[in-house]
Design a protein around this motif. Sequence first.
Motif, PDB file in Angstrom:
ATOM      1  N   ALA A 146       0.828  -1.207   0.000  1.00  0.00           N
ATOM      2  CA  ALA A 146       0.000   0.000   0.000  1.00  0.00           C
ATOM      3  C   ALA A 146       0.861   1.256   0.000  1.00  0.00           C
ATOM      4  O   ALA A 146       1.861   1.345   0.724  1.00  0.00           O
ATOM      5  CB  ALA A 146      -0.920  -0.004   1.220  1.00  0.00           C
ATOM      6  N   ALA A 151       1.261   0.637  -6.700  1.00  0.00           N
ATOM      7  CA  ALA A 151      -0.143   0.669  -6.290  1.00  0.00           C
ATOM      8  C   ALA A 151      -0.884   1.763  -7.047  1.00  0.00           C
ATOM      9  O   ALA A 151      -2.026   1.572  -7.500  1.00  0.00           O
ATOM     10  CB  ALA A 151      -0.244   0.897  -4.786  1.00  0.00           C
ATOM     11  N   ASP A 152      -0.256   2.925  -7.203  1.00  0.00           N
ATOM     12  CA  ASP A 152      -0.866   4.008  -7.968  1.00  0.00           C
ATOM     13  C   ASP A 152      -1.022   3.622  -9.437  1.00  0.00           C
ATOM     14  O   ASP A 152      -2.055   3.895 -10.062  1.00  0.00           O
ATOM     15  CB  ASP A 152      -0.008   5.273  -7.870  1.00  0.00           C
ATOM     16  N   ARG A 153      -0.015   2.990  -9.972  1.00  0.00           N
ATOM     17  CA  ARG A 153      -0.045   2.604 -11.391  1.00  0.00           C
ATOM     18  C   ARG A 153      -1.125   1.552 -11.649  1.00  0.00           C
ATOM     19  O   ARG A 153      -1.847   1.622 -12.653  1.00  0.00           O
ATOM     20  CB  ARG A 153       1.334   2.083 -11.797  1.00  0.00           C
ATOM     21  N   ILE A 154      -1.255   0.595 -10.751  1.00  0.00           N
ATOM     22  CA  ILE A 154      -2.277  -0.435 -10.887  1.00  0.00           C
ATOM     23  C   ILE A 154      -3.672   0.197 -10.903  1.00  0.00           C
ATOM     24  O   ILE A 154      -4.544  -0.179 -11.684  1.00  0.00           O
ATOM     25  CB  ILE A 154      -2.151  -1.451  -9.736  1.00  0.00           C
ATOM     26  N   GLY A 155      -3.875   1.184 -10.047  1.00  0.00           N
ATOM     27  CA  GLY A 155      -5.158   1.877 -10.022  1.00  0.00           C
ATOM     28  C   GLY A 155      -5.439   2.587 -11.325  1.00  0.00           C
ATOM     29  O   GLY A 155      -6.567   2.551 -11.844  1.00  0.00           O
ATOM     30  N   ALA A 156      -4.419   3.247 -11.879  1.00  0.00           N
ATOM     31  CA  ALA A 156      -4.596   3.984 -13.131  1.00  0.00           C
ATOM     32  C   ALA A 156      -4.917   3.063 -14.294  1.00  0.00           C
ATOM     33  O   ALA A 156      -5.594   3.459 -15.251  1.00  0.00           O
ATOM     34  CB  ALA A 156      -3.340   4.793 -13.434  1.00  0.00           C
ATOM     35  N   GLY A 158      -6.715   0.335 -14.042  1.00  0.00           N
ATOM     36  CA  GLY A 158      -7.970  -0.365 -13.812  1.00  0.00           C
ATOM     37  C   GLY A 158      -7.799  -1.799 -13.346  1.00  0.00           C
ATOM     38  O   GLY A 158      -8.676  -2.641 -13.579  1.00  0.00           O
ATOM     39  N   THR A 160      -7.374  -2.667 -10.126  1.00  0.00           N
ATOM     40  CA  THR A 160      -7.572  -2.687  -8.679  1.00  0.00           C
ATOM     41  C   THR A 160      -8.328  -3.928  -8.211  1.00  0.00           C
ATOM     42  O   THR A 160      -8.075  -4.445  -7.112  1.00  0.00           O
ATOM     43  CB  THR A 160      -8.336  -1.432  -8.231  1.00  0.00           C
ATOM     44  N   ALA A 163      -6.012  -6.659  -7.385  1.00  0.00           N
ATOM     45  CA  ALA A 163      -4.854  -6.271  -6.578  1.00  0.00           C
ATOM     46  C   ALA A 163      -5.089  -6.597  -5.107  1.00  0.00           C
ATOM     47  O   ALA A 163      -6.162  -6.336  -4.567  1.00  0.00           O
ATOM     48  CB  ALA A 163      -4.573  -4.790  -6.743  1.00  0.00           C
ATOM     49  N   SER A 165      -3.677  -5.578  -1.585  1.00  0.00           N
ATOM     50  CA  SER A 165      -2.853  -4.545  -0.969  1.00  0.00           C
ATOM     51  C   SER A 165      -2.435  -4.965   0.435  1.00  0.00           C
ATOM     52  O   SER A 165      -3.263  -5.338   1.256  1.00  0.00           O
ATOM     53  CB  SER A 165      -3.634  -3.231  -0.917  1.00  0.00           C
TER      54      SER A 165
END
Length: 283
Positions: A146, A151-156, A158, A160, A163, A165
Motif C-alpha cells: 500500500a 499501487a498508484d499505477r495499478i489503479g490507473a 484499472g 484494482t 490487486a 494490498s
Amino acid sequence: MLIRASLHAALSALLLGTVGARTALAQHLPDMVTTDTLRVCSDPGNMPFSERKADGFENKIAEIIADELKVKLRYYWLTQGPGFVRNTLGTGLCDVIIGTSGGDIIQPTNPYYRSAYVLISRQGELSGVTSLDDPRLKDKQIGIVAGTPPADRIGALGLTAQAHSYAAYSFGSDRKFQTVAAEIIADVASKKLDVALLWGPAGGWLAKQSGVAMDVVPLLKEPDRPPMAFRVSMGVRQNENDWKRTLNTVLRKRKADIEKVLREYHVPLLDEEENKPLSSSAE
C-alpha cells in the motif's frame, strides 16, 4: 533501505521509514559524529537490507565504510516505521542511515546506487511481460504494498479488482514474516498470488530465497509518473556538511566494493542516467 525497498512509500516500505519531524532537541544538536566509531541507525529485522546478525547488504556496506574510515562499527537498532528518523538521527544516538531517498528531514549523500520496482512471478508463467499494461496481467492476482508507486499505477490501469494490498508496516510479536515484502513473495510461491510488485532491492533477494524459481523483471517501461526508479543515498543530519563530504569520498573510493555487495544480494542495478540495467564492472 531506507528504495528498505528509494524509499520507502516512494522507495518501498523500507525507505518510507524516513517519516517524522525532528524534535526541538534535535534541531539544536551540534555535529555529533563520533570520530572513532561509525554509529549506524538500522532495523534489526529487515532483510535483505539489515538484521541484528549483520547479514543484510546495508550491514555489509556499513562494514566497508567503517573499514575505509578505520573506525569501529556500532548500531542503534530500531524497527523502521513512523518516527524512525526522529528517534535515531534526530536524537543523536547514531550518525548515518545507510539507505534513504533523502527528503526534508535528513540530508542525503551522493547516491551510491539506483534501482527500480520489479515484477516478480513464478518462472516461465509470465515470460515476456515487462510492463504493467500488458494484457496478460488483467486476470492475474497481484500483490502490492500500500502506498507505493506500483499501487498508484495499478489503479490507473484499472487493475484494482485483482490487486491485493498489504500494509506497509507489520508490527507485533505474532507476525509470521519478518517483512511485508517477504509475506508477498511467500504468497507468490504458494500460488495465492500470481505477481508481486516490489522494490527491487527487497524483491530480488527474497525471490532467490523463496525456494521457488521466479522471474524478476525491473519495471523500466512505465510512465515517468509515478516514478518506478530511484537513487539511493546515505542519510545524515541537516547541516552536517563535513560528515556528508567525508561519506561522499568513501562512497567514491569504495564504489567497486559496494557494487559487488549489491550484486551478491541480487539488487537490480540501473545505469545512473538511463533506464537500463547497469553493466557489470567485469564486462
